[in-house]
Design a protein around this motif. Structure first.
Motif, PDB file in Angstrom:
ATOM      1  N   UNK A  19      -9.944   4.909 -11.869  1.00 38.62           N
ATOM      2  CA  UNK A  19     -10.839   4.655 -10.729  1.00 38.62           C
ATOM      3  C   UNK A  19     -10.155   4.786  -9.372  1.00 38.62           C
ATOM      4  N   UNK A  20      -8.821   4.666  -9.346  1.00 42.14           N
ATOM      5  CA  UNK A  20      -8.105   4.740  -8.071  1.00 42.14           C
ATOM      6  C   UNK A  20      -7.514   6.118  -7.794  1.00 42.14           C
ATOM      7  N   UNK A  21      -7.837   7.097  -8.629  1.00 40.80           N
ATOM      8  CA  UNK A  21      -7.307   8.440  -8.419  1.00 40.80           C
ATOM      9  C   UNK A  21      -8.219   9.180  -7.433  1.00 40.80           C
ATOM     10  N   UNK A  22      -7.896   9.001  -6.159  1.00 37.82           N
ATOM     11  CA  UNK A  22      -8.691   9.604  -5.093  1.00 37.82           C
ATOM     12  C   UNK A  22      -7.858  10.679  -4.404  1.00 37.82           C
ATOM     13  N   UNK A  23      -8.210  11.929  -4.661  1.00 41.43           N
ATOM     14  CA  UNK A  23      -7.425  13.040  -4.125  1.00 41.43           C
ATOM     15  C   UNK A  23      -7.465  13.093  -2.604  1.00 41.43           C
ATOM     16  N   UNK A  24      -8.404  12.399  -2.015  1.00 39.32           N
ATOM     17  CA  UNK A  24      -8.439  12.303  -0.556  1.00 39.32           C
ATOM     18  C   UNK A  24      -7.153  11.680  -0.028  1.00 39.32           C
ATOM     19  N   UNK A  25      -6.548  10.785  -0.823  1.00 35.45           N
ATOM     20  CA  UNK A  25      -5.287  10.157  -0.416  1.00 35.45           C
ATOM     21  C   UNK A  25      -4.196  11.206  -0.245  1.00 35.45           C
ATOM     22  N   UNK A  26      -4.126  12.163  -1.154  1.00 35.58           N
ATOM     23  CA  UNK A  26      -3.130  13.232  -1.063  1.00 35.58           C
ATOM     24  C   UNK A  26      -3.348  14.062   0.204  1.00 35.58           C
ATOM     25  N   UNK A  58      -3.044   5.877   9.409  1.00 34.59           N
ATOM     26  CA  UNK A  58      -2.348   4.958   8.515  1.00 34.59           C
ATOM     27  C   UNK A  58      -3.304   3.918   7.935  1.00 34.59           C
ATOM     28  N   UNK A  59      -4.214   3.443   8.740  1.00 31.18           N
ATOM     29  CA  UNK A  59      -5.205   2.481   8.253  1.00 31.18           C
ATOM     30  C   UNK A  59      -6.052   3.091   7.136  1.00 31.18           C
ATOM     31  N   UNK A  60      -6.371   4.375   7.274  1.00 31.21           N
ATOM     32  CA  UNK A  60      -7.112   5.064   6.214  1.00 31.21           C
ATOM     33  C   UNK A  60      -6.273   5.170   4.944  1.00 31.21           C
ATOM     34  N   UNK A  61      -4.971   5.435   5.106  1.00 33.44           N
ATOM     35  CA  UNK A  61      -4.084   5.503   3.946  1.00 33.44           C
ATOM     36  C   UNK A  61      -4.005   4.155   3.235  1.00 33.44           C
ATOM     37  N   UNK A  62      -3.946   3.091   4.014  1.00 35.08           N
ATOM     38  CA  UNK A  62      -3.892   1.748   3.431  1.00 35.08           C
ATOM     39  C   UNK A  62      -5.141   1.480   2.593  1.00 35.08           C
ATOM     40  N   UNK A  63      -6.287   1.845   3.123  1.00 36.42           N
ATOM     41  CA  UNK A  63      -7.538   1.633   2.389  1.00 36.42           C
ATOM     42  C   UNK A  63      -7.550   2.401   1.075  1.00 36.42           C
ATOM     43  N   UNK A  64      -6.948   3.590   1.068  1.00 33.08           N
ATOM     44  CA  UNK A  64      -6.956   4.430  -0.129  1.00 33.08           C
ATOM     45  C   UNK A  64      -5.851   4.063  -1.120  1.00 33.08           C
ATOM     46  N   UNK A  65      -4.695   3.624  -0.605  1.00 34.44           N
ATOM     47  CA  UNK A  65      -3.516   3.456  -1.463  1.00 34.44           C
ATOM     48  C   UNK A  65      -3.295   2.032  -1.940  1.00 34.44           C
ATOM     49  N   UNK A 126      11.443   9.821   6.724  1.00 38.78           N
ATOM     50  CA  UNK A 126      10.188   9.178   7.133  1.00 38.78           C
ATOM     51  C   UNK A 126       9.511   8.472   5.955  1.00 38.78           C
ATOM     52  N   UNK A 127       9.607   9.042   4.773  1.00 39.99           N
ATOM     53  CA  UNK A 127       8.983   8.427   3.596  1.00 39.99           C
ATOM     54  C   UNK A 127       9.821   7.280   3.047  1.00 39.99           C
ATOM     55  N   UNK A 128      11.138   7.392   3.138  1.00 39.85           N
ATOM     56  CA  UNK A 128      12.046   6.371   2.612  1.00 39.85           C
ATOM     57  C   UNK A 128      11.776   5.006   3.260  1.00 39.85           C
ATOM     58  N   UNK A 129      11.534   5.024   4.561  1.00 37.78           N
ATOM     59  CA  UNK A 129      11.276   3.764   5.247  1.00 37.78           C
ATOM     60  C   UNK A 129       9.963   3.136   4.784  1.00 37.78           C
ATOM     61  N   UNK A 130       8.944   3.947   4.572  1.00 40.75           N
ATOM     62  CA  UNK A 130       7.676   3.423   4.068  1.00 40.75           C
ATOM     63  C   UNK A 130       7.838   2.844   2.664  1.00 40.75           C
ATOM     64  N   UNK A 131       8.673   3.488   1.848  1.00 36.97           N
ATOM     65  CA  UNK A 131       8.928   2.967   0.509  1.00 36.97           C
ATOM     66  C   UNK A 131       9.616   1.604   0.581  1.00 36.97           C
ATOM     67  N   UNK A 132      10.556   1.459   1.516  1.00 36.30           N
ATOM     68  CA  UNK A 132      11.248   0.183   1.682  1.00 36.30           C
ATOM     69  C   UNK A 132      10.285  -0.922   2.083  1.00 36.30           C
ATOM     70  N   UNK A 135       4.891   0.310   0.703  1.00 39.05           N
ATOM     71  CA  UNK A 135       3.627   1.049   0.647  1.00 39.05           C
ATOM     72  C   UNK A 135       3.591   1.895  -0.618  1.00 39.05           C
ATOM     73  N   UNK A 136       2.601   1.719  -1.485  1.00 42.08           N
ATOM     74  CA  UNK A 136       2.579   2.461  -2.755  1.00 42.08           C
ATOM     75  C   UNK A 136       2.131   3.906  -2.599  1.00 42.08           C
ATOM     76  N   UNK A 137       2.676   4.761  -3.418  1.00 41.45           N
ATOM     77  CA  UNK A 137       2.265   6.145  -3.650  1.00 41.45           C
ATOM     78  C   UNK A 137       2.451   7.078  -2.447  1.00 41.45           C
ATOM     79  N   UNK A 138       2.122   6.637  -1.243  1.00 43.09           N
ATOM     80  CA  UNK A 138       2.187   7.504  -0.061  1.00 43.09           C
ATOM     81  C   UNK A 138       3.577   8.126   0.138  1.00 43.09           C
ATOM     82  N   UNK A 139       4.673   7.349   0.054  1.00 45.47           N
ATOM     83  CA  UNK A 139       5.994   7.973   0.232  1.00 45.47           C
ATOM     84  C   UNK A 139       6.256   9.108  -0.755  1.00 45.47           C
TER      85      UNK A 139
END
Length: 263
Positions: A19-26, A58-65, A126-132, A135-139
């Motif tokens: 249910x959480x596989x939303x390709x819009x996130x990619x 980023x707020x949109x990414x949070x809603x999706x991820x 840029x992604x490494x910091x988000x992972x720290x 934030x899931x999946x986005x990095x």
């Protein structure tokens, strides 16, 4: 709708079990990644305007991820924004390493715009910091986007020090628990990986450590979490390494090449 088509559609729906596989996130992550790159490097981009756009995206990414509501993903943005100047400072040092090491680099602008290795490093940082920040999946989506564009696969969980230089870039693989220290130079086709793949190794140090001032030439393979390449060492092309190398070493592949004169 025919009964046959309805049956096919029902079978497809039955198999869509995520249910959480939303390709819009990619797609949104790729847009966010491009915004970040323009904000940090493009001369004509108005930083203040783009920062606001980045925040909204980023707020949109949070809603999706962020599927787990209790996780405070929405609080990450301000902390991440405060890190961007430091990340940019590191990336500028990386760009200078390209200018220092590559005689083909004609200008710093060429490095920023035309070098896939620099682009891969930029998106990694840029992604490494988000992972720290958790934030899931986005990095991971960010580095996979860079992988597709640059041919360089850097896991956002890797730890990479200052002034990192990647020449040509294509085919490089840097695993999740790799540690690369300062002033390391790396050429195309290098793999920093694990000795084997096993789910039980999750959350363990399974990829090598590269100390300061190491050069790794094309198609070298270095494997294992206990493997350490010592300071100031040179790893020759096409080498296969699964144990540690002392500092100030030169490792080479001794395969014999024969040249015969054509009749």
């Amino acid at each position: 709708m025919t009964e046959e088509r309805a049956a096919i559609i029902a079978k497809i729906k039955e198999q869509k079990k995520n249910p959480n596989l939303k390709l819009k996130l990619k797609e949104k992550t790729e847009y966010f990644t491009n915004l970040l790159f323009y904000t940090l490097f493009d001369t004509d981009t108005v930083v203040a305007k783009n920062v606001n756009l980045l925040e909204n995206t980023f707020e949109e990414l949070v809603d999706l991820a962020c599927w787990e509501i209790e996780k405070p993903c929405s609080k990450i943005w301000q902390s991440y924004l405060e890190c961007l100047p430091t990340i940019l400072t590191k990336l500028n040092r990386d760009a200078q390493a390209f200018m220092k090491n590559d005689p083909a680099a004609n200008s710093i602008e060429e490095v920023y715009m035309a070098y896939p290795g620099f682009y891969a490093i930029a998106i990694y940082r840029l992604s490494h910091q988000l992972l720290k920040f958790g934030l899931p999946l986005v990095p991971r989506l960010m580095t996979e986007y860079a992988h597709r564009l640059s041919g360089t696969d850097i896991h956002p969980g890797a730890t990479i020090g200052d002034s990192f230089f990647i020449d040509h870039a294509t085919g490089i693989v840097i695993g999740e628990t790799v540690i690369i220290k300062d002033h390391v130079n790396m050429y195309q086709g290098v793999t920093l990986g694990g000795l084997y793949v096993d789910r039980k190794l999750r959350n363990t140090k399974r990829h090598p450590t590269i100390e300061n001032n190491v050069t790794i030439y094309a198609n070298a393979t270095i494997l294992g979490g206990d493997t350490v390449i010592g300071t100031n060492s040179i790893i020759g092309g096409n080498t296969w390494i699964t144990s540690s190398v002392p500092e100030n070493s030169i490792i080479s592949n001794t395969s014999e090449i024969k040249i015969k004169k054509a009749l």
